[in-house]
Design an enzyme around this catalytic site. Structure first.
Site, PDB file in Angstrom:
ATOM      1  N   GLU A 110      -9.312  -5.665  14.041  1.00  0.00           N
ATOM      2  CA  GLU A 110      -8.621  -4.635  14.820  1.00  0.00           C
ATOM      3  C   GLU A 110      -7.335  -4.233  14.106  1.00  0.00           C
ATOM      4  OE1 GLU A 110      -7.962  -5.859  18.875  1.00  0.00           O
ATOM      5  OE2 GLU A 110      -7.220  -3.881  19.467  1.00  0.00           O
TER       6      GLU A 110
ATOM      7  N   ASN B 100     -14.205   0.060  24.935  1.00  0.00           N
ATOM      8  CA  ASN B 100     -13.940  -1.376  24.832  1.00  0.00           C
ATOM      9  C   ASN B 100     -13.200  -1.819  26.088  1.00  0.00           C
ATOM     10  OD1 ASN B 100     -13.207  -4.035  23.369  1.00  0.00           O
ATOM     11  ND2 ASN B 100     -11.204  -3.223  23.960  1.00  0.00           N
ATOM     12  N   GLU B 101     -13.618  -2.901  26.655  1.00  0.00           N
ATOM     13  CA  GLU B 101     -12.968  -3.450  27.856  1.00  0.00           C
ATOM     14  C   GLU B 101     -12.590  -2.315  28.812  1.00  0.00           C
ATOM     15  OE1 GLU B 101      -9.970  -6.453  26.914  1.00  0.00           O
ATOM     16  OE2 GLU B 101     -11.492  -7.717  26.025  1.00  0.00           O
TER      17      GLU B 101
ATOM     18  N   TYR C 112     -12.584 -15.509  25.782  1.00  0.00           N
ATOM     19  CA  TYR C 112     -11.682 -16.255  24.902  1.00  0.00           C
ATOM     20  C   TYR C 112     -11.442 -17.637  25.474  1.00  0.00           C
ATOM     21  CZ  TYR C 112     -10.605 -12.048  22.231  1.00  0.00           C
ATOM     22  OH  TYR C 112     -10.699 -10.957  21.408  1.00  0.00           O
TER      23      TYR C 112
ATOM     24  N   GLU D 244     -16.427 -10.252  21.299  1.00  0.00           N
ATOM     25  CA  GLU D 244     -15.106 -10.887  21.123  1.00  0.00           C
ATOM     26  C   GLU D 244     -15.203 -12.300  21.670  1.00  0.00           C
ATOM     27  OE1 GLU D 244     -11.548  -8.708  22.249  1.00  0.00           O
ATOM     28  OE2 GLU D 244     -12.507  -6.803  21.702  1.00  0.00           O
TER      29      GLU D 244
ATOM     30  N   GLN E 299     -10.255 -12.995  15.415  1.00  0.00           N
ATOM     31  CA  GLN E 299     -10.572 -11.852  14.571  1.00  0.00           C
ATOM     32  C   GLN E 299     -10.635 -12.320  13.131  1.00  0.00           C
ATOM     33  OE1 GLN E 299      -8.210  -8.350  15.310  1.00  0.00           O
ATOM     34  NE2 GLN E 299      -8.487  -8.470  17.533  1.00  0.00           N
TER      35      GLN E 299
HETATM   36  O1  AHR Z   1      -8.664  -9.455  20.342  1.00  0.00           O
HETATM   37  C1  AHR Z   1      -7.511  -9.106  21.012  1.00  0.00           C
HETATM   38  C2  AHR Z   1      -7.769  -8.270  22.239  1.00  0.00           C
HETATM   39  O2  AHR Z   1      -8.468  -9.021  23.182  1.00  0.00           O
HETATM   40  C3  AHR Z   1      -8.620  -7.043  22.048  1.00  0.00           C
HETATM   41  O3  AHR Z   1      -7.912  -5.957  21.585  1.00  0.00           O
HETATM   42  C4  AHR Z   1      -9.148  -6.800  23.427  1.00  0.00           C
HETATM   43  O4  AHR Z   1     -10.405  -6.165  23.426  1.00  0.00           O
HETATM   44  C5  AHR Z   1      -9.166  -8.173  24.050  1.00  0.00           C
HETATM   45  O5  AHR Z   1      -8.563  -8.185  25.286  1.00  0.00           O
END
Ligand code: AHR
Length: 501
Positions: free
Chosen positions: A25, A172-173, A248, A305, A354
């Site tokens: 990103e 995205n999201e 995450y 992600e 990332q």
């Molecule tokens: O990876 C960091 C962020 O996490 C991304 O920009 C977003 O899609 C997610 O919330």
């Protein structure tokens, strides 16, 4: 002792190589500095891409790269990033650190990076603040061959031939930074936007990725599929090829106290792995909702992600999300990739967040220096699973940890057979103090030769610019043939790969 059983002749399905994908990103030092330094940089580069980083990424066989975001994608206007660099618009990256984005890395640079990496391309479009026209023109700019306003503009900017666009994300999201939409609204927007993500040629097929749930938002999955999933007699997928999932691993209990990347105790180690292991439940539960609509598993659950997210490294910019990487991260990667392999009938792509210098990176850079993180080594050890056939396997695991609430299985595994008939077994031992003897019964294959490699260390071991190889893969010759297969002892806090001929 633990028993591992592998039926090498019971093929389940192909492990799509895209499960080993990456995400980059416009955030912190991922693109700028990490991947792209510009042609005039004193750091060795080819067309602006740093040679050391590209070489290290080629070694782990990056199969696909997602770009330009993330949250950045829904603020990105692609026309700002084409044409002569001196004329490109400067903007503020409002989402990530408020820094000036000079747009010197744009569409042409992304496709050049993927060319150098030899990987597939995954572009994420802007639904949140962009228009249908803007998105459709981007696809035309990238892929149209022949006479068209966007193809002409591409040629004027120096690239006559179209590029191959393998995946396109429609927002995205969209439930959060991508427009704060509710599922009904997004689903209708998705149907409209995706209509104009056209395949201009019969041999160029764009896989469309629909924005899926945040973590355990099962209602989002159900509602979006109800509106957007369609069977289509021609191409079998109707409106979408993939539904994304973002998850995450955050050891702390809230966003302001996520936990340190390097300074953690044993409790926090197990808590982190327990949270990473939650991926198993997420994939299963979202997968079974998908089964209701799509029992043939045409649509991929695309985990585009995933990875660990800690407090930023002390002294670095909060908006840059720079964090160190330890053996704990290696085990998160090892167990997560084993989960994806095991669910590769539904999970057909995943992208670690990332690629460089941001969150659970495989590479860290500082000026001209570069280190491969423990996570890089796991991708290196698992690379033979890419496009291999998943085979039936199971291991006797038991729960371990210091708190019942955050227990984890001591061992995780997956096994595949590659095109040359080699059986690849990857095993993680999450225990911090116990080694386990693994008695491995293999059916459907004779064991003639075993090659092994191992990544092991103390939980917080890491690679730094001063000591770049403190953690590194080593040969593992601890596996021996037995009457029924093989046996080996996996040390505590380790990842092992065995290639069995
Ligand atoms: O990876 C960091 C962020 O996490 C991304 O920009 C977003 O899609 C997610 O919330």
């Amino acid at each position: 002792m633990a028993k591992l059983v592998i039926h090498a002749d019971q093929v389940q399905n192909k492990i799509n190589k895209e499960i080993y994908g990456h995400f980059s990103e416009h955030l912190g030092r991922c693109i700028y500095e990490g991947l792209y330094v510009g042609e005039d940089s004193p750091i060795e580069n080819v067309n602006g891409m740093r040679t050391d980083v590209v070489e290290a990424l080629k070694e782990i066989r990056v199969p696909v790269l997602r770009w330009p975001g993330g949250c950045f994608a829904d603020e990105y206007h692609w026309k700002d990033g084409i044409g002569p660099k001196e004329n490109r618009k400067k903007m503020i990256n409002t989402h990530w650190g408020g820094v000036v984005e000079d747009n010197s890395f744009g569409t042409h640079e992304f496709f050049e990076l993927c060319r150098q990496l030899g990987c597939e391309t995954y572009v994420n479009g802007n639904v949140g603040s962009g228009t249908v026209q803007e998105m459709s023109e981007w696809v035309e700019y990238i892929t149209f061959e022949g006479v068209s306003p966007m193809a002409d503009l591409r040629a004027k900017n120096g690239h006559e031939a179209p590029w191959k666009l393998d995946y396109f994300g429609v927002g995205n999201e969209s439930w959060g930074c991508g427009g704060n939409m509710n599922p009904e609204h997004y689903a209708n927007e998705y149907r409209r936007y995706q209509t104009y993500v056209r395949d201009y040629h019969s041999d160029s097929k764009i896989n469309k990725i629909c924005c899926g749930p945040n973590v355990d938002d099962y209602e989002w999955t159900r509602q979006v599929l109800a509106t957007c999933f369609r069977r289509n007699n021609d191409n079998q997928h109707g409106f979408m090829n993939g539904l994304s999932l973002h998850y995450y691993t955050i050891p702390g209990d809230d966003w302001n106290h996520k936990g340190s990347a390097t300074d953690f105790d044993e409790k926090e180690y197990y808590k982190t792995l327990n949270k990473a292991y939650y991926m198993e439940e997420l994939v299963q539960k979202h997968g079974s909702i998908m089964d209701e609509f799509d029992p043939e598993k045409i649509v991929s659950l695309t985990v585009d992600e995933w990875g660990t997210w800690y407090d930023v490294e002390p002294g670095t910019k909060p908006g840059f999300l720079y964090q160190q990487n330890t053996m704990r991260d290696a085990l998160v990667a090892g167990l997560t990739l084993n989960i994806f392999n095991k669910h590769s009938d539904r999970v057909k792509m995943a992208n670690i967040a990332q690629m460089v210098n941001v969150l659970q990176s495989v590479i860290l850079t500082d000026g001209a220096q570069m280190v491969k993180t423990p996570t890089w080594y796991v991708f290196r050890m698992y690379r033979d699973h890419q496009d291999a056939q998943l085979v039936e396997s199971s291991i006797e695991a038991m729960p371990i940890g210091l708190e019942a609430e955050y227990s984890v299985p001591n061992l995780t595994e997956s096994a595949s057979v590659d095109a040359d008939g080699v059986l690849h077994i990857t095993v993680t031992n999450l225990s911090l103090d116990e080694a386990y003897e693994v008695e491995t019964e293999i059916t459907g294959k004779e064991v003639t030769e075993i090659c092994g490699e191992i990544l092991t260390g103390a939980m917080a071991d890491k690679n730094t610019f001063e000591e770049p190889e403190a953690v590194k893969m080593a040969a593992f010759d601890g596996a021996q043939r037995t009457e029924n297969g093989l046996k080996f002892t996996i040390p505590a806090c380790s990842v092992v790969h065995l290639a069995v001929k």
